[in-house]
Scaffold this active site. Structure first.
Site, PDB file in Angstrom:
ATOM      1  N   ASP A 161       7.632   4.875  -9.582  1.00  0.00           N
ATOM      2  CA  ASP A 161       8.425   4.613  -8.380  1.00  0.00           C
ATOM      3  C   ASP A 161       9.925   4.576  -8.661  1.00  0.00           C
ATOM      4  OD1 ASP A 161       6.195   4.672  -6.883  1.00  0.00           O
ATOM      5  OD2 ASP A 161       6.433   2.695  -5.985  1.00  0.00           O
ATOM      6  N   ASP A 216       4.388  -4.287  -7.270  1.00  0.00           N
ATOM      7  CA  ASP A 216       3.778  -3.068  -6.721  1.00  0.00           C
ATOM      8  C   ASP A 216       4.395  -1.826  -7.357  1.00  0.00           C
ATOM      9  OD1 ASP A 216       6.005  -4.199  -5.113  1.00  0.00           O
ATOM     10  OD2 ASP A 216       5.915  -2.272  -4.098  1.00  0.00           O
ATOM     11  N   ASN A 217       5.414  -2.014  -8.191  1.00  0.00           N
ATOM     12  CA  ASN A 217       6.027  -0.879  -8.889  1.00  0.00           C
ATOM     13  C   ASN A 217       5.770  -0.947 -10.387  1.00  0.00           C
ATOM     14  OD1 ASN A 217       7.012   0.158  -6.488  1.00  0.00           O
ATOM     15  ND2 ASN A 217       8.983  -0.881  -6.667  1.00  0.00           N
ATOM     16  N   ARG A 236       3.828  14.109  -7.260  1.00  0.00           N
ATOM     17  CA  ARG A 236       3.845  13.365  -8.518  1.00  0.00           C
ATOM     18  C   ARG A 236       2.481  13.501  -9.197  1.00  0.00           C
ATOM     19  NH1 ARG A 236       6.445   7.519  -7.062  1.00  0.00           N
ATOM     20  NH2 ARG A 236       4.437   7.066  -6.083  1.00  0.00           N
ATOM     21  N   GLY A 251       0.813  -1.227   0.000  1.00  0.00           N
ATOM     22  CA  GLY A 251       0.000   0.000   0.000  1.00  0.00           C
ATOM     23  C   GLY A 251       0.837   1.263   0.000  1.00  0.00           C
ATOM     24  N   GLY A 285       2.556   3.605   1.534  1.00  0.00           N
ATOM     25  CA  GLY A 285       3.101   3.781   2.868  1.00  0.00           C
ATOM     26  C   GLY A 285       3.641   5.176   3.090  1.00  0.00           C
ATOM     27  N   ASP A 308       8.450   5.231   8.311  1.00  0.00           N
ATOM     28  CA  ASP A 308       7.973   6.522   8.827  1.00  0.00           C
ATOM     29  C   ASP A 308       7.105   7.336   7.877  1.00  0.00           C
ATOM     30  OD1 ASP A 308       9.857   7.256   6.974  1.00  0.00           O
ATOM     31  OD2 ASP A 308      11.312   8.022   8.434  1.00  0.00           O
TER      32      ASP A 308
HETATM   33  P1  AMP Z   1       9.235   0.490  -2.767  1.00  0.00           P
HETATM   34  O1  AMP Z   1      10.135  -0.694  -2.772  1.00  0.00           O
HETATM   35  O2  AMP Z   1       9.913   1.812  -2.535  1.00  0.00           O
HETATM   36  O3  AMP Z   1       8.336   0.536  -3.943  1.00  0.00           O
HETATM   37  O4  AMP Z   1       8.292   0.360  -1.475  1.00  0.00           O
HETATM   38  C1  AMP Z   1       7.637  -0.818  -1.107  1.00  0.00           C
HETATM   39  C2  AMP Z   1       6.629  -0.521  -0.037  1.00  0.00           C
HETATM   40  O5  AMP Z   1       7.250   0.107   1.080  1.00  0.00           O
HETATM   41  C3  AMP Z   1       5.511   0.421  -0.465  1.00  0.00           C
HETATM   42  O6  AMP Z   1       4.337  -0.010   0.143  1.00  0.00           O
HETATM   43  C4  AMP Z   1       5.958   1.752   0.098  1.00  0.00           C
HETATM   44  O7  AMP Z   1       4.874   2.605   0.336  1.00  0.00           O
HETATM   45  C5  AMP Z   1       6.622   1.328   1.395  1.00  0.00           C
HETATM   46  N1  AMP Z   1       7.613   2.305   1.861  1.00  0.00           N
HETATM   47  C6  AMP Z   1       8.828   2.572   1.328  1.00  0.00           C
HETATM   48  N2  AMP Z   1       9.458   3.525   2.038  1.00  0.00           N
HETATM   49  C7  AMP Z   1       8.628   3.880   3.039  1.00  0.00           C
HETATM   50  C8  AMP Z   1       8.696   4.808   4.121  1.00  0.00           C
HETATM   51  N3  AMP Z   1       9.756   5.586   4.315  1.00  0.00           N
HETATM   52  N4  AMP Z   1       7.638   4.884   4.942  1.00  0.00           N
HETATM   53  C9  AMP Z   1       6.546   4.120   4.766  1.00  0.00           C
HETATM   54  N5  AMP Z   1       6.432   3.225   3.803  1.00  0.00           N
HETATM   55  C10 AMP Z   1       7.443   3.097   2.931  1.00  0.00           C
HETATM   56 MG    MG Z   2       6.852   1.298  -4.664  1.00  0.00          MG
END
Ligand code: AMP
Ligand code: MG
Length: 538
Positions: free
Chosen positions: A290, A280-281, A203, A110, A112, A145
């Site tokens: 992303d 998810d990306n 974005r 989700g 995050g 965070d």
């Molecule tokens: P990513 O690999 O960056 O696409 O992130 C994978 C998941 O981790 C997604 O659900 C992001 O929203 C969550 N995420 C990455 N960095 C953070 C962060 N600093 N705080 C909260 N969620 C994060």
């Molecule tokens: Mg992502």
């Protein structure tokens, strides 16, 4: 619809929040981390920040919203796009999605640290979701965070705009804002956390729906919500596929396969490596989405990955991106399958993906070589030998193909020598003094084959070079350029950000006086963290 060039003010933005209006919302309203069921999103407020400071904005992205550049200089712009203020009509929310990360089902992920503010309908009737990244925690933040640092925000801001100007489908970036709050990050997960400046970007894309948005409901066997989301996606973004139902579900998958195949070939064309191609990306619209530990090929090497987390497996390295997208599309097929109940149509389309990908790749390679097509006998061998040569001696992919436009021109002159070609290609080799006679012989042989091939391919003088220069960029967002801009920005100098944004606006133009931005990666950057090694920490 005709594009309209009138401009409006921020207050005049027209919001039409189809996502939150038409899809089921999380019933719980407390912003605490948890599993969210039977809902596509949770309403959530962006965090307020103490001292927002606008570092830069993209006038082209603002124009998508009919906002003139001056609107970006208003205080309210900074307040809104730092998360401090909402405009009337906004409906902030974070979406629920899951995903396969590095090949494994990861459950609920989700948004995050992304908060969608609302969907703008511009004067031409186009829909654009505005999304803050780094504006605080959401129910989907798990143990993180919800914040972002300057380093990763600057990288995403500049790279998404660079990709757009290269002509590659991508989410866009409107603004880059410092929050005034420090954020703690352990950049290499090695127990050395450090405070970094916090930042938020805004974005912009028609939507931010990922393969994972469908996967989560299929994984939970929540077919009602899966169907609602799929129907919504078709009605809102693929109306030409007809009314939602068996046929349009299959057609949606076909469109995702086609746009993704095209996107993968575009990445290969310019040497872009996404770095974290988890499901998810992956965008349902076939957009690059992303920007994390992405990188740009310097020396041509299909096994190269910028992502240190992926260094051992190289799952997401440059040369595998087409295959990985296929794997990801198979996961999307699994997610849509319950709505259709037959596997055959999905399997057929997945097979077609490989055919379309190969066909696009061939067309792309032909264009990079300045040929109208690659179909003659021997063409395959010629391309293969070229890549073997590029791998054999570290050769900068971008510089090589750009120079090839000149090489192709002179090769057609009778008196041209290998030495002249070598001189044109010289800037592409990382150790030009170490090429050796054997390599030079192979290069000469390749050039002779290429020359014959060029001769067989009709074309006027000069015209071919122009064609080649339109697909072989001179300027890409080299990894070390990003790192230099980050170093400067962290020291309070934001000038390089504007300069790079301006440079990357015209990647196919020569831009006299800026050639140093097109040079090989300097040796100091070879193993420097941030330039050649990146982590997911952002
Ligand atoms: P990513 O690999 O960056 O696409 O992130 C994978 C998941 O981790 C997604 O659900 C992001 O929203 C969550 N995420 C990455 N960095 C953070 C962060 N600093 N705080 C909260 N969620 C994060
Ligand atoms: Mg992502």
């Amino acid at each position: 619809m005709q594009p309209r060039h009138e401009t409006i003010t921020l207050e005049e933005l027209r919001f039409d929040n189809s996502f939150t209006r038409e899809l089921p919302a999380d019933q719980e309203t407390v912003n605490r981390r948890r599993q969210v069921h039977a809902a596509c999103f949770s309403r959530v407020q962006p965090l307020k920040v103490p001292m927002p400071q606008l570092l830069t904005c993209s006038p082209e992205t603002a124009a998508l919203l009919n906002l003139p550049k001056e609107e970006c200089n208003r205080d309210i712009f900074t307040q809104v796009f730092s998360g401090n203020t909402l405009l009337p009509g906004m409906d902030p929310h974070a979406t629920c999605y899951g995903g396969h990360q590095f090949g494994n089902w990861a459950g609920q992920l989700g948004d995050g640290r992304a908060i969608n503010l609302g969907e703008v309908l511009n004067l031409s009737g186009e829909r654009y979701m505005l999304q803050l990244k780094g504006a605080g925690p959401t129910p989907y933040s798990r143990n993180a965070d919800g914040l972002a640092v300057l380093r990763s925000s600057l990288r995403e801001f500049l790279c998404s705009e660079a990709m757009h100007h290269l002509g590659i489908p991508t989410t866009r970036a409107l603004s880059l804002i410092l929050t005034g709050d420090p954020v703690e990050r352990d950049m290499f997960y090695d127990g050395h956390p450090k405070e970094e400046p916090g930042a938020v970007i805004c974005r912009v894309a028609p939507n931010f729906i990922r393969f994972g948005n469908f996967e989560i409901f299929a994984a939970r066997n929540d077919l009602a919500t899966l169907q609602q989301l799929t129907n919504y996606t078709i009605n809102t973004f693929f109306p030409h596929l007809g009314t939602p139902g068996r046929n349009s579900y299959i057609a949606l998958f076909r469109e995702a396969c086609r746009s993704t195949a095209k996107l993968m070939v575009e990445w290969l064309r310019v040497g872009f490596v996404h770095g974290v191609m988890n499901t998810d990306n992956m965008s349902i619209l076939g957009l690059t989405i992303d920007y994390g530990p992405y990188g740009w090929l310097e020396g041509y090497d299909p096994a190269w990955t910028p992502n240190t987390t992926d260094a051992a497996g190289r799952r997401y390295c440059y040369g595998r991106q087409g295959q990985i997208a296929h794997w990801n599309l198979a996961k999307l097929a699994n997610a849509l399958y319950p709505l259709v109940g037959e596997t055959a149509p999905f399997e057929e389309i997945l097979q077609d993906y490989s055919r379309i990908f190969d066909q696009h790749r061939q067309e792309m390679m032909a264009a990079k070589l300045g040929l109208r097509n690659l179909s003659s006998t021997g063409d395959e061998a010629m391309v293969e030998e070229l890549f073997l040569l590029l791998i054999e001696k570290e050769t900068d992919m971008t510089i090589f193909f750009r120079a090839l436009g000149e090489v192709a021109e002179i090769l057609l002159e009778d008196e041209c020598s290998v030495e002249e070609c070598r001189a044109l290609l010289h800037p592409a080799w990382y150790q030009p003094e170490e090429l050796g006679p054997e390599y030079m012989q192979r290069l000469a042989a390749w050039l002779a084959v290429y020359r014959e091939r060029l001769r067989a391919d009709a074309g006027e003088r000069g015209e071919r070079r122009m064609r080649m220069h339109r697909v072989n960029p001179k300027y890409v967002f080299r990894n070390y350029l990003a790192q230099q801009a980050i170093d400067q920005a962290e020291a309070g100098n934001y000038e390089p950000i504007s300069e790079l944004l301006d440079l990357l606006r015209r990647p196919y133009d020569e831009q006299p006086g800026r050639e140093h931005f097109a040079a090989r990666r300097p040796e100091w950057a070879r193993n420097r963290p941030g330039s050649s090694m990146l982590s997911c920490s952002s």
